[in-house]
Design a protein around this motif. Structure first.
Motif, PDB file in Angstrom:
ATOM      1  N   LEU A 178       0.799  -1.187  -0.109  1.00 42.02           N
ATOM      2  CA  LEU A 178       0.136   0.001  -0.086  1.00 42.02           C
ATOM      3  C   LEU A 178       0.966   1.318   0.106  1.00 42.02           C
ATOM      4  CD1 LEU A 178      -2.709  -0.925   2.578  1.00 42.02           C
ATOM      5  CD2 LEU A 178      -2.883  -0.997   0.001  1.00 42.02           C
ATOM      6  N   MET A 179       1.981   1.377   0.685  1.00 43.86           N
ATOM      7  CA  MET A 179       2.977   2.421   0.614  1.00 43.86           C
ATOM      8  C   MET A 179       3.437   2.483  -0.604  1.00 43.86           C
ATOM      9  SD  MET A 179       4.564   1.717   4.384  1.00 43.86           S
ATOM     10  CE  MET A 179       6.116   2.194   3.755  1.00 43.86           C
ATOM     11  N   TYR A 180       3.591   1.502  -1.402  1.00 43.74           N
ATOM     12  CA  TYR A 180       4.111   1.538  -2.963  1.00 43.74           C
ATOM     13  C   TYR A 180       3.211   2.117  -3.681  1.00 43.74           C
ATOM     14  CZ  TYR A 180       6.420  -0.180  -7.023  1.00 43.74           C
ATOM     15  OH  TYR A 180       6.966  -0.313  -8.188  1.00 43.74           O
ATOM     16  N   TYR A 181       1.942   1.760  -3.484  1.00 50.57           N
ATOM     17  CA  TYR A 181       0.888   2.177  -4.555  1.00 50.57           C
ATOM     18  C   TYR A 181       0.262   3.377  -4.110  1.00 50.57           C
ATOM     19  CZ  TYR A 181       1.572  -1.818  -7.519  1.00 50.57           C
ATOM     20  OH  TYR A 181       2.004  -2.862  -8.390  1.00 50.57           O
ATOM     21  N   GLN A 182       0.267   3.612  -2.832  1.00 51.22           N
ATOM     22  CA  GLN A 182      -0.442   4.810  -2.142  1.00 51.22           C
ATOM     23  C   GLN A 182      -1.696   4.994  -2.354  1.00 51.22           C
ATOM     24  OE1 GLN A 182       2.173   7.968  -3.707  1.00 51.22           O
ATOM     25  NE2 GLN A 182       3.713   7.462  -2.429  1.00 51.22           N
ATOM     26  N   SER A 183      -2.382   3.763  -2.372  1.00 51.96           N
ATOM     27  CA  SER A 183      -4.049   3.866  -2.260  1.00 51.96           C
ATOM     28  C   SER A 183      -4.340   2.298  -2.044  1.00 51.96           C
ATOM     29  CB  SER A 183      -4.393   3.869  -3.911  1.00 51.96           C
ATOM     30  OG  SER A 183      -5.806   3.658  -4.259  1.00 51.96           O
ATOM     31  N   LEU A 184      -5.549   2.552  -1.454  1.00 52.66           N
ATOM     32  CA  LEU A 184      -6.372   1.260  -0.821  1.00 52.66           C
ATOM     33  C   LEU A 184      -7.390   0.763  -1.955  1.00 52.66           C
ATOM     34  CD1 LEU A 184      -7.450   1.885   2.703  1.00 52.66           C
ATOM     35  CD2 LEU A 184      -6.005   0.078   1.957  1.00 52.66           C
ATOM     36  N   SER A 185      -7.371   1.491  -2.964  1.00 52.19           N
ATOM     37  CA  SER A 185      -8.478   1.206  -4.153  1.00 52.19           C
ATOM     38  C   SER A 185      -8.029   0.200  -4.923  1.00 52.19           C
ATOM     39  CB  SER A 185      -9.115   2.360  -4.758  1.00 52.19           C
ATOM     40  OG  SER A 185      -9.619   2.102  -5.837  1.00 52.19           O
ATOM     41  N   LEU A 186      -8.435  -0.926  -5.062  1.00 50.44           N
ATOM     42  CA  LEU A 186      -8.220  -2.018  -5.986  1.00 50.44           C
ATOM     43  C   LEU A 186      -8.032  -1.433  -7.356  1.00 50.44           C
ATOM     44  CD1 LEU A 186      -9.400  -4.976  -4.340  1.00 50.44           C
ATOM     45  CD2 LEU A 186      -7.091  -4.698  -4.448  1.00 50.44           C
ATOM     46  N   VAL A 187      -9.153  -0.624  -7.860  1.00 49.25           N
ATOM     47  CA  VAL A 187      -9.203  -0.051  -9.167  1.00 49.25           C
ATOM     48  C   VAL A 187      -7.972   0.580  -9.476  1.00 49.25           C
ATOM     49  CG1 VAL A 187     -10.469   1.064 -10.554  1.00 49.25           C
ATOM     50  CG2 VAL A 187     -11.659  -0.402  -9.223  1.00 49.25           C
ATOM     51  N   GLU A 188      -7.663   1.387  -8.462  1.00 47.70           N
ATOM     52  CA  GLU A 188      -6.357   2.350  -8.729  1.00 47.70           C
ATOM     53  C   GLU A 188      -5.221   1.345  -8.745  1.00 47.70           C
ATOM     54  OE1 GLU A 188      -7.738   6.223  -6.063  1.00 47.70           O
ATOM     55  OE2 GLU A 188      -5.468   6.003  -6.334  1.00 47.70           O
ATOM     56  N   ILE A 189      -4.883   0.503  -7.985  1.00 50.59           N
ATOM     57  CA  ILE A 189      -3.737  -0.129  -7.749  1.00 50.59           C
ATOM     58  C   ILE A 189      -3.656  -0.945  -9.260  1.00 50.59           C
ATOM     59  CG2 ILE A 189      -2.756  -2.306  -6.794  1.00 50.59           C
ATOM     60  CD1 ILE A 189      -3.811  -1.576  -4.157  1.00 50.59           C
ATOM     61  N   VAL A 190      -4.573  -1.450  -9.709  1.00 48.48           N
ATOM     62  CA  VAL A 190      -4.449  -2.083 -11.177  1.00 48.48           C
ATOM     63  C   VAL A 190      -4.309  -1.126 -11.989  1.00 48.48           C
ATOM     64  CG1 VAL A 190      -6.145  -3.306 -12.847  1.00 48.48           C
ATOM     65  CG2 VAL A 190      -6.202  -3.876 -10.575  1.00 48.48           C
ATOM     66  N   ALA A 191      -5.003   0.154 -11.879  1.00 50.36           N
ATOM     67  CA  ALA A 191      -4.641   1.156 -13.079  1.00 50.36           C
ATOM     68  C   ALA A 191      -3.264   1.564 -12.842  1.00 50.36           C
ATOM     69  CB  ALA A 191      -5.490   2.249 -12.957  1.00 50.36           C
ATOM     70  N   LYS A 192      -2.519   1.514 -11.684  1.00 45.17           N
ATOM     71  CA  LYS A 192      -1.038   1.831 -11.835  1.00 45.17           C
ATOM     72  C   LYS A 192      -0.200   0.771 -12.310  1.00 45.17           C
ATOM     73  CE  LYS A 192      -1.507   5.163  -8.138  1.00 45.17           C
ATOM     74  NZ  LYS A 192      -1.005   5.741  -6.688  1.00 45.17           N
ATOM     75  N   GLN A 193      -0.727  -0.499 -12.646  1.00 46.51           N
ATOM     76  CA  GLN A 193       0.083  -1.615 -13.113  1.00 46.51           C
ATOM     77  C   GLN A 193       0.153  -1.620 -14.582  1.00 46.51           C
ATOM     78  OE1 GLN A 193      -0.008  -5.105 -10.798  1.00 46.51           O
ATOM     79  NE2 GLN A 193      -0.896  -3.940  -9.273  1.00 46.51           N
ATOM     80  N   GLU A 194       0.021  -0.338 -15.166  1.00 46.52           N
ATOM     81  CA  GLU A 194      -0.337  -0.625 -16.737  1.00 46.52           C
ATOM     82  C   GLU A 194       1.053  -0.927 -17.271  1.00 46.52           C
ATOM     83  OE1 GLU A 194      -2.485   2.657 -18.103  1.00 46.52           O
ATOM     84  OE2 GLU A 194      -1.807   2.283 -20.140  1.00 46.52           O
ATOM     85  N   SER A 195       2.114  -0.391 -16.614  1.00 47.26           N
ATOM     86  CA  SER A 195       3.439  -0.649 -17.164  1.00 47.26           C
ATOM     87  C   SER A 195       3.891  -1.753 -16.651  1.00 47.26           C
ATOM     88  CB  SER A 195       4.350   0.579 -17.191  1.00 47.26           C
ATOM     89  OG  SER A 195       5.721  -0.203 -16.803  1.00 47.26           O
ATOM     90  N   PHE A 196       4.577  -2.495 -17.248  1.00 49.64           N
ATOM     91  CA  PHE A 196       5.168  -4.299 -16.600  1.00 49.64           C
ATOM     92  C   PHE A 196       5.988  -3.837 -15.486  1.00 49.64           C
ATOM     93  CE2 PHE A 196       6.009  -8.350 -16.180  1.00 49.64           C
ATOM     94  CZ  PHE A 196       7.449  -8.450 -16.191  1.00 49.64           C
ATOM     95  N   TRP A 197       6.759  -2.629 -15.539  1.00 48.63           N
ATOM     96  CA  TRP A 197       7.673  -2.470 -14.395  1.00 48.63           C
ATOM     97  C   TRP A 197       6.883  -1.926 -12.996  1.00 48.63           C
ATOM     98  CZ3 TRP A 197      11.375  -5.121 -15.849  1.00 48.63           C
ATOM     99  CH2 TRP A 197      11.662  -5.523 -17.190  1.00 48.63           C
ATOM    100  N   ASN A 198       5.841  -1.602 -13.228  1.00 46.34           N
ATOM    101  CA  ASN A 198       4.897  -1.365 -12.115  1.00 46.34           C
ATOM    102  C   ASN A 198       4.291  -2.292 -11.524  1.00 46.34           C
ATOM    103  OD1 ASN A 198       5.945   1.397 -12.274  1.00 46.34           O
ATOM    104  ND2 ASN A 198       4.045   2.056 -13.147  1.00 46.34           N
ATOM    105  N   TRP A 199       4.333  -3.677 -11.981  1.00 47.29           N
ATOM    106  CA  TRP A 199       3.864  -4.673 -11.397  1.00 47.29           C
ATOM    107  C   TRP A 199       4.298  -5.205  -9.979  1.00 47.29           C
ATOM    108  CZ3 TRP A 199       2.659  -9.500 -14.966  1.00 47.29           C
ATOM    109  CH2 TRP A 199       1.968  -9.059 -16.138  1.00 47.29           C
ATOM    110  N   GLY A 200       3.152  -5.584  -9.083  1.00 48.34           N
ATOM    111  CA  GLY A 200       3.519  -5.539  -7.536  1.00 48.34           C
ATOM    112  C   GLY A 200       4.687  -6.666  -7.602  1.00 48.34           C
ATOM    113  N   ILE A 201       4.763  -7.503  -8.249  1.00 47.29           N
ATOM    114  CA  ILE A 201       5.736  -8.648  -8.105  1.00 47.29           C
ATOM    115  C   ILE A 201       7.194  -8.405  -8.182  1.00 47.29           C
ATOM    116  CG2 ILE A 201       5.605  -9.519 -10.403  1.00 47.29           C
ATOM    117  CD1 ILE A 201       5.574 -11.759  -7.479  1.00 47.29           C
ATOM    118  N   ILE A 202       7.339  -7.249  -9.004  1.00 49.81           N
ATOM    119  CA  ILE A 202       8.769  -6.637  -9.345  1.00 49.81           C
ATOM    120  C   ILE A 202       9.582  -6.152  -7.920  1.00 49.81           C
ATOM    121  CG2 ILE A 202      10.193  -5.100 -10.604  1.00 49.81           C
ATOM    122  CD1 ILE A 202       8.714  -6.901 -12.487  1.00 49.81           C
ATOM    123  N   TYR A 203       8.728  -4.965  -7.222  1.00 47.33           N
ATOM    124  CA  TYR A 203       9.579  -4.704  -6.179  1.00 47.33           C
ATOM    125  C   TYR A 203       8.995  -5.054  -4.755  1.00 47.33           C
ATOM    126  CZ  TYR A 203      11.892  -0.766  -8.780  1.00 47.33           C
ATOM    127  OH  TYR A 203      12.478  -0.287  -9.776  1.00 47.33           O
TER     128      TYR A 203
END
Lengths: 362, 166, 193
Positions: A178-203
């Motif tokens: 949550l600190m990494y994506y700075q949002s609790l909203s799942l829709v926003e978290i998915v929207a921020k993962q548009e680029s592959f290097w932003n996927w949660g699994i990377i960092y």
């Protein structure tokens, strides 16, 4: 509330519930049998047929459902009838509700109208999922109590203790994310993962491992399935349930598997995003305009379902590889190992974000 | 629409509370209390306090009530030890429902809050970001004091149950 | 009270990484996944691509289409041997009845005109039989042997499991393999001299 919005929400709701109860629950029962069989060098159940067509054993789920529906539905003597009837519902309903906030697609412009493929776009979607998961504990506790059976009672209490201790830990493992994506909203978290290097699994891969462990423990699957240890205590807290009630407990467990997989996909694996294609690029690929958006929507949903299936496969591998933990080992793992590790990870993520070591996605 | 929802949730909360008071078995009381918690969470959500609603379900209904149920089940509180009859319950319900419309306006009349001139709620009222911001800035001291209080309770519980090692 | 403490070495010392069991878990998952994908490949080859039996790596037999070949020492259902003259070889001596642990055999014997003894009724209760083979072991006339019948012994009616003499008889030629095994391998040759 205009009728178009109601229809849209109704369609999304029907899709989510339909695909859960109609596709995932029976297919998961089949996958459990067949995958475990093929992994253990045997064939598995493949003989149930309709007019001679055995579809590699898929009809066994149907046969199971029919058999369980026709079984005698009893309440053990001395048990509380209302609670006995209530417990399976309390187990099943939160499992289905958890799917309400999980986005299975993005936002698409269809007919001048933005369609957001999530049933309820809450700004605290993740908290909603955890809150609903904590209600699922009651199905276990009340189910165990209503059986009027000492051993079910003990099994249910142990199960409840395991479930809510791993809920605490599950919340803490996600805080780094949550600190990494700075949002609790799942829709926003998915929207921020548009680029592959932003996927949660990377960092956030340690958070993934810890979260998966906590979620599997929450769901009482192997290796944490002391509550329903099949070979030891018959069926643990749901021993005294037969027929339709057993189906509800069983379906609740499988739907929670799907929910956990869907959560992992949404948080760590980019949701519906295909790896190196942006949203606009996808729509352009399909020709743009209304038809392009519709095709991109279907493609997004398909990608999401494929990812969920891969994670279900991984959970099944874990189930059929690992032996069962002892109860004190389960508790020790939750409180003494995963909790401190998640706190350390939170500290590390905090420092890393402040010093710029871990660039947060825009 | 809002009035209908409010009436429904309020009725559920009151019904659950009455059920909790008059039920003969301890487990049924606890389940009624859980229902009350859910109704309260719904009422919070209607007031735009989303975070508090979620936390109500997560913490109160999800963890604290589970522990209540634990204690009831472990101690095996039976029907005989609790309330024995429902004979007096009818009068209790009548008393509660009858006195409420009398007491509530009196309380409202003497309450301190000035509802008509309440300040405008900020844009992020009730969201996680809004609550988090003020919790860690303006209300930091109560937050820390509450944490210390919980720590004291935790340590006290551990000490009370600790068996002496040889 | 003074206690002497003795330190016991409990096995090999594991490093921190090993103690987390993460490499072991991953190794286990790799092994099962390998089995899964190998078996999926051979199953697809056997069925979908028509490779047939030769591609099978899973040892499960598709009963009832394929039946296992039982070894020669296999103890199936006991059967009575019908000799060359069409009559049973059994002389109703009662040794099998005495040797049977669950007492599932009951014999009523009689004498024929030419002095030969024979069983008028020979009843073997298939529901009680434990397939131990003692009747075969003690029989002095090779009159009862364990066949290779192990399947399709179930019925819907317990009365049907009470086998009488006619249902138990089998021609000697069909039991040649078992009889040869009994003579050559099973028991001491002294009995058959």
């Amino acid at each position: 509330m205009d009728t178009a919005a109601i229809l849209e929400t109704g369609a999304k709701l029907a899709f989510v519930i339909g695909i859960n109860l109609g596709f995932f629950a029976p297919v998961l029962a089949w996958v459990e049998r067949k995958q475990s069989a093929v992994m253990q060098d045997r064939i598995g159940a493949n003989r149930a047929d309709i007019f001679g067509f055995t579809v590699i054993g898929l009809f066994h789920s149907l046969a199971d459902a029919l058999k369980l529906i026709f079984k005698e539905d009893f309440v053990p003597r001395g048990a509380d009838v209302t609670m006995h009837r209530l417990a399976p519902m309390i187990a099943l309903i939160p499992a289905l509700m958890g799917m309400a906030v999980i986005p299975f697609g993005g936002t698409y412009e269809i007919g001048g109208h933005a369609v957001n493929l999530v049933v309820a776009d809450l700004d605290m979607g993740l908290l909603f999922v955890f809150a609903i998961a904590s209600v699922a504990t009651y199905g276990v506790v009340i189910g165990a109590w209503a059986s009027n059976n000492n051993w079910s009672m003990l099994g249910g209490l142990r199960a409840a203790a395991q479930m809510f201790s791993y809920e605490v830990t599950m919340g803490l493992t996600i805080i780094g994310l949550l600190m990494y994506y700075q949002s609790l909203s799942l829709v926003e978290i998915v929207a921020k993962q548009e680029s592959f290097w932003n996927w949660g699994i990377i960092y956030q891969w340690p958070a993934f491992i810890l979260f998966l462990a906590c979620a599997i423990a929450e769901n009482k699957r192997v290796p944490f399935d002391i509550p329903e240890a099949e070979s030891e205590i018959v069926a643990g807290y749901f021993t005294e349930y037969s027929g339709m009630k057993f189906i509800m407990f069983w379906t609740a467990e499988f739907i929670e598997v799907v929910t956990i997989s869907a959560l992992c996909v949404v948080l760590f694996f980019g949701g519906h995003h295909c790896a190196f294609i942006s949203d606009a690029g996808l729509v352009a690929l399909f020709g743009g305009g209304d038809l392009g958006n519709i095709l991109a929507m279907l493609f997004g949903v398909a990608v999401f379902l494929v990812k969920v299936c891969v994670l279900i496969f991984i959970q099944m591998i874990i189930r059929w590889t690992l032996p069962r933990f002892r109860y004190d080992q389960v508790m020790m793992l939750g409180w003494k190992m995963i909790l401190p590790l998640s706190l350390v990870w939170i500290l590390f993520v905090g420092v890393a974000i402040l010093t710029g070591l871990m660039p947060t996605p825009a | 629409m809002e009035a209908i929802l409010f009436m429904t949730f309020a009725a559920v909360a009151i019904g659950g509370a009455i059920g909790m008071v008059i039920s003969r078995q301890a487990v049924t009381s606890a389940v009624n209390l859980i229902v009350v918690m859910f109704a309260l969470a719904a009422l919070f959500a209607m007031q735009d306090a989303h975070l508090i609603a979620a936390l109500q379900v997560l913490v109160y209904a999800g963890a604290i009530m589970v522990l209540f149920l634990f204690v009831i089940m472990l101690l095996n509180v039976r029907e005989k030890e609790g309330r024995a009859t429902t004979r007096n319950s009818t009068w209790q319900i009548v008393a509660i429902l009858g006195l409420t419309p009398v007491i509530t306006p009196v309380m409202a009349f003497f309450s301190v809050a000035d509802v008509a001139h309440a300040p405008e709620a900020p844009a992020d009222f009730g969201t996680t970001a809004g609550v988090g911001k003020i919790l860690y800035t303006s209300y930091l001291l109560p937050f820390e004091v509450a944490s210390v209080l919980l720590l004291a309770a935790l340590v006290g519980a551990v000490i009370l149950t600790k068996t002496k090692l040889r | 009270m003074a206690i002497t403490i003795k330190k016991i070495e409990r096995g090999p010392k594991l490093t921190l990484w090993e103690r987390s069991f993460v490499p072991e878990i991953l190794r286990g998952m790799w092994i099962t996944s390998r089995h899964f994908f190998h078996n999926m490949k051979t199953l697809t080859q056997e069925f979908a691509l028509g490779g047939g039996r030769s591609k099978r790596s899973i040892m499960t037999l598709y009963y009832p289409e394929e039946r296992p070949v039982t070894p020669v020492a296999y103890r199936g259902r006991p059967v009575l041997v019908r000799g060359a003259n069409g009559l049973e070889k059994c002389v109703a001596c009662g040794l099998c009845e005495a040797a049977c642990p669950p007492h599932c055999i009951s014999i009523v014997g009689a004498e024929r005109d030419n002095g030969d003894r024979y069983p008028t009724t020979y009843t073997l209760d298939g529901a009680k039989c434990i397939f131990c083979g003692r009747c075969e072991e003690v029989c002095p006339k090779e009159a009862i042997v364990m066949s290779d019948d192990w399947a399709e012994l179930c019925t819907y009616d317990r009365g049907e499991m009470l086998y009488d003499k006619e249902r138990l008889l089998r021609p000697e030629a069909s039991l040649a393999r078992r009889l040869a095994f009994l003579r050559n391998n099973a028991f001491s040759k002294a009995r058959y001299q």
